[in-house]
Design a protein around this motif. Structure first.
Motif: not given
Length: 128
Positions: A34-56
């Motif tokens: 599962x780790x590669x799938x989660x890493x791909x999710x994380x890469x794509x989710x970064x756009x949405x974090x930024x869009x909604x004011x979230x921050x890792x």
């Protein structure tokens, strides 16, 4: 064990207080591949974090726990800050975001998604 919040849980979360910033604790246990799938999710989710004011704030691998019961070790820990509950709920309701969540679901065998609020947001509360 569920790895994604359901609509009823999200609706209740949206109605709860306190208002203001929150940090979401993510405890993750990956499926065997599962780790590669989660890493791909994380890469794509970064756009949405930024869009909604979230921050890792933090992402790291779990190590052997010093205090925990059997089966309480986690593969990864993430801390993600959101400006408020509305931002988090807006992100997870975004149809574009929903298209990438299958990557996360497929990657995880177990998860904890725990909202937290700063102690300073509660009257009279002080960190120890």
């Amino acid at each position: 064990m569920a790895v994604d919040p359901d609509k009823a849980v999200l609706d209740a979360f949206a109605r709860q207080g306190p208002e203001g910033p929150l940090v979401m604790l993510n405890l993750l246990r990956f499926t065997p591949d599962g780790r590669p799938s989660y890493e791909e999710y994380s890469r794509r989710a970064a756009v949405f974090l930024s869009r909604y004011g979230g921050e890792l704030l933090y992402a790291g691998d779990g190590a052997a726990p010093l205090v925990a019961g059997e089966g309480q070790a986690w593969d990864a820990v993430l801390l993600v800050r959101y400006p408020d509950r509305e931002a988090f709920c807006g992100m997870v309701a975004d149809p574009e975001y929903q298209r990438i969540t299958a990557l996360r679901t497929r990657a995880l065998s177990e998860a904890v998604l725990q909202p937290t609020a700063p102690w300073t947001s509660r009257p009279g509360a002080r960190p120890s």
